[in-house]
Design a protein around this motif. Sequence first.
Motif, short mmCIF file in Angstrom:
data_model
loop_
_atom_site.label_atom_id
_atom_site.label_comp_id
_atom_site.label_asym_id
_atom_site.label_seq_id
_atom_site.Cartn_x
_atom_site.Cartn_y
_atom_site.Cartn_z
N VAL A 1 -0.43 15.12 -8.95
CA VAL A 1 -0.13 13.71 -9.08
C VAL A 1 1.34 13.44 -8.79
CG1 VAL A 1 0.46 13.82 -11.54
CG2 VAL A 1 -0.53 11.72 -10.59
N ASN A 2 1.64 12.27 -8.24
CA ASN A 2 3.02 11.93 -7.91
C ASN A 2 3.90 11.97 -9.16
OD1 ASN A 2 5.40 9.99 -7.30
ND2 ASN A 2 4.46 10.35 -5.31
N PRO A 3 5.08 12.56 -9.09
CA PRO A 3 5.95 12.69 -10.28
C PRO A 3 6.33 11.36 -10.92
CG PRO A 3 6.67 14.20 -8.57
CD PRO A 3 5.62 13.33 -7.94
N VAL A 4 6.25 10.25 -10.22
CA VAL A 4 6.55 8.96 -10.84
C VAL A 4 5.56 8.68 -11.98
CG1 VAL A 4 6.67 6.46 -10.45
CG2 VAL A 4 7.66 8.03 -8.78
N VAL A 5 4.33 9.20 -11.85
CA VAL A 5 3.36 9.05 -12.94
C VAL A 5 3.87 9.77 -14.19
CG1 VAL A 5 0.98 9.53 -13.69
CG2 VAL A 5 1.45 8.83 -11.34
N ILE A 6 4.57 10.89 -13.99
CA ILE A 6 5.15 11.60 -15.14
C ILE A 6 6.17 10.70 -15.84
CG2 ILE A 6 6.44 13.64 -15.88
CD1 ILE A 6 5.31 15.11 -13.47
N GLY A 7 6.89 9.87 -15.05
CA GLY A 7 7.80 8.90 -15.66
C GLY A 7 7.06 7.95 -16.58
N GLY A 8 5.86 7.52 -16.18
CA GLY A 8 5.03 6.69 -17.06
C GLY A 8 4.59 7.44 -18.29
N TRP A 9 4.24 8.72 -18.11
CA TRP A 9 3.86 9.57 -19.25
C TRP A 9 5.02 9.67 -20.23
CZ3 TRP A 9 5.93 13.92 -21.37
CH2 TRP A 9 5.12 14.67 -22.23
N VAL A 10 6.25 9.85 -19.71
CA VAL A 10 7.43 9.92 -20.56
C VAL A 10 7.57 8.64 -21.38
CG1 VAL A 10 9.96 9.99 -20.58
CG2 VAL A 10 8.67 11.55 -19.09
N GLY A 11 7.40 7.49 -20.72
CA GLY A 11 7.52 6.23 -21.42
C GLY A 11 6.53 6.10 -22.57
N MET A 12 5.30 6.55 -22.35
CA MET A 12 4.28 6.45 -23.40
C MET A 12 4.56 7.42 -24.54
SD MET A 12 0.83 5.80 -21.16
CE MET A 12 0.90 4.64 -19.77
N PHE A 13 4.98 8.64 -24.20
CA PHE A 13 5.28 9.63 -25.23
C PHE A 13 6.45 9.16 -26.10
CE2 PHE A 13 7.02 13.96 -26.46
CZ PHE A 13 6.02 14.23 -27.36
N ILE A 14 7.49 8.64 -25.45
CA ILE A 14 8.65 8.13 -26.18
C ILE A 14 8.26 6.93 -27.05
CG2 ILE A 14 10.89 6.99 -25.93
CD1 ILE A 14 11.04 9.97 -25.43
N THR A 15 7.37 6.08 -26.53
CA THR A 15 6.92 4.92 -27.30
C THR A 15 6.21 5.37 -28.57
OG1 THR A 15 6.70 3.51 -25.34
CG2 THR A 15 5.42 2.88 -27.29
N PHE A 16 5.31 6.35 -28.44
CA PHE A 16 4.60 6.83 -29.64
C PHE A 16 5.58 7.41 -30.65
CE2 PHE A 16 2.99 10.53 -31.94
CZ PHE A 16 2.07 9.89 -32.77
N LEU A 17 6.50 8.26 -30.20
CA LEU A 17 7.44 8.87 -31.13
C LEU A 17 8.29 7.82 -31.83
CD1 LEU A 17 8.68 12.00 -29.11
CD2 LEU A 17 6.98 11.93 -30.95
N ASN A 18 8.73 6.81 -31.08
CA ASN A 18 9.56 5.77 -31.68
C ASN A 18 8.80 4.92 -32.69
OD1 ASN A 18 12.51 5.27 -30.70
ND2 ASN A 18 11.43 5.98 -28.88
N LEU A 19 7.48 4.83 -32.52
CA LEU A 19 6.69 4.01 -33.43
C LEU A 19 6.18 4.78 -34.64
CD1 LEU A 19 4.72 1.72 -30.95
CD2 LEU A 19 6.47 1.04 -32.60
N ILE A 20 6.60 6.04 -34.80
CA ILE A 20 6.28 6.73 -36.04
C ILE A 20 6.93 5.94 -37.18
CG2 ILE A 20 6.69 8.84 -37.38
CD1 ILE A 20 6.56 10.41 -34.76
N PRO A 21 6.14 5.48 -38.17
CA PRO A 21 6.64 4.50 -39.14
C PRO A 21 7.47 5.10 -40.27
CG PRO A 21 4.34 4.97 -39.57
CD PRO A 21 4.70 5.76 -38.34
N VAL A 22 8.67 5.53 -39.94
CA VAL A 22 9.52 6.13 -40.96
C VAL A 22 10.98 5.94 -40.60
CG1 VAL A 22 9.59 8.42 -39.88
CG2 VAL A 22 9.85 8.23 -42.36
N GLY A 23 11.82 5.75 -41.61
CA GLY A 23 13.27 5.77 -41.44
C GLY A 23 13.80 4.78 -40.43
N GLN A 24 14.76 5.26 -39.62
CA GLN A 24 15.43 4.42 -38.65
C GLN A 24 14.73 4.36 -37.31
OE1 GLN A 24 18.31 2.63 -39.33
NE2 GLN A 24 18.08 3.28 -41.44
N LEU A 25 13.55 4.97 -37.19
CA LEU A 25 12.77 4.82 -35.97
C LEU A 25 12.26 3.39 -35.87
CD1 LEU A 25 10.69 8.14 -36.06
CD2 LEU A 25 12.63 7.61 -34.57
N ASP A 26 11.89 2.98 -34.66
CA ASP A 26 11.38 1.61 -34.48
C ASP A 26 10.21 1.33 -35.41
OD1 ASP A 26 13.25 1.43 -32.49
OD2 ASP A 26 11.83 1.72 -30.85
N GLY A 27 9.30 2.30 -35.53
CA GLY A 27 8.16 2.12 -36.43
C GLY A 27 8.59 1.95 -37.87
#
Length: 370
Positions: free
Chosen positions: A248-274
């Motif tokens: 798959v084109n590596p730009v798709v990996i950029g989308g994967w990175v965005g989704m992985f980072i979004t999930f981690l940031n939405l972990i509902p604890v502390g100073q994370l976005d969640g």
Amino acid sequence: MPPAAPDSLPSPEAMRSVFRVYEVSEAEEGIHYYGDPLVDRERLVEAVWPEFRAAGYEVRLERRLGEYVLVATPQGTDDGVPWTNVILAVATIFSTLLVGTQWYYVEDLFSPAILQALPFTLAVMGVLGTHELGHYVLSRYYDVPASLPYFIPFPSIIGTMGAVIKVKGRIPNRRALFDIGVAGPLAGLVATVVVTVIGLSLPPVQVPEWVMAAESTVEVQFNYPLLLQAIAAVMGQPLSYADPRLVVNPVVIGGWVGMFITFLNLIPVGQLDGGHLLRAMVGPAQERIAPLVPLSLFGLAGGLYALTDAGQMVTVWVIWGFMAMLAAWIGSASPVVDTPLDRRRQLLGVATFALGLLCFTPVPIEITGL
């Protein structure tokens, strides 16, 4: 009668209904108002904070050597060129560019061929930068001082550990806390969807013969979350190919990175976005929920260890479990005015957490051939 405060700051008389001031002094960190509180701590800070904020100061109540003191400190300014931000951004461009050469199978890293990896760099920097700029714009909207994004270069399979901004002032209320917290994930997800659509529209990359013939080749398999799979299904585009020479084109990996980072940031604890969203949605009750988060991550790691052979991701989730413990101990931001959110924002918060779950996969990466 206490000495007068600087003209730009509230006078002792202006706060006499909540704080009886008997001394005002100037220190290196700011202006100190010594006195006796006439109401509880939260009501006191809530009452005096707006005037200090209008004067360009943050204020907090402390107890020093048996005396109560309101400490007024100037809000941070963004004068001059933010060289730290610039240097880190440039370093992250180079780190993601170097990592991107692996996905484009560039042999000579010291030639113009390295620019073949530029689409991957733009994809990763785009989703991370848009996420943080979402926070930055809403911080400015609410007149909360905040830094520009700090990108974090790191020699990993994506070339970065993400990006952060630094909020330098108090959050005025739960609505501001929610809006600033939710703006990053939602803006980042919009950029992520755009990047994913572009990546799926681009042709796959052909694996060179020298890679196929190498005995020491390491295979990195990205497991795609439901959101990315859904986008691919709607577009009618594959995420894998029967021909092993196509990836798959590596730009798709950029989308994967965005989704992985979004999930981690939405972990509902502390100073994370969640953590900010949950604090805004449920108030101080968030402190009772926070300890469940690291337990869930440790449980995820234990489940993977017992049911799969994904040893590398077991370690990752254990590390995140300990990070969540630290985040829970530090706590989330506390708004000055702690009144409940409106129903519309409550529903948006639930929807945002649901989107975060669509970005989750228990085993995001599998590495073989080590």
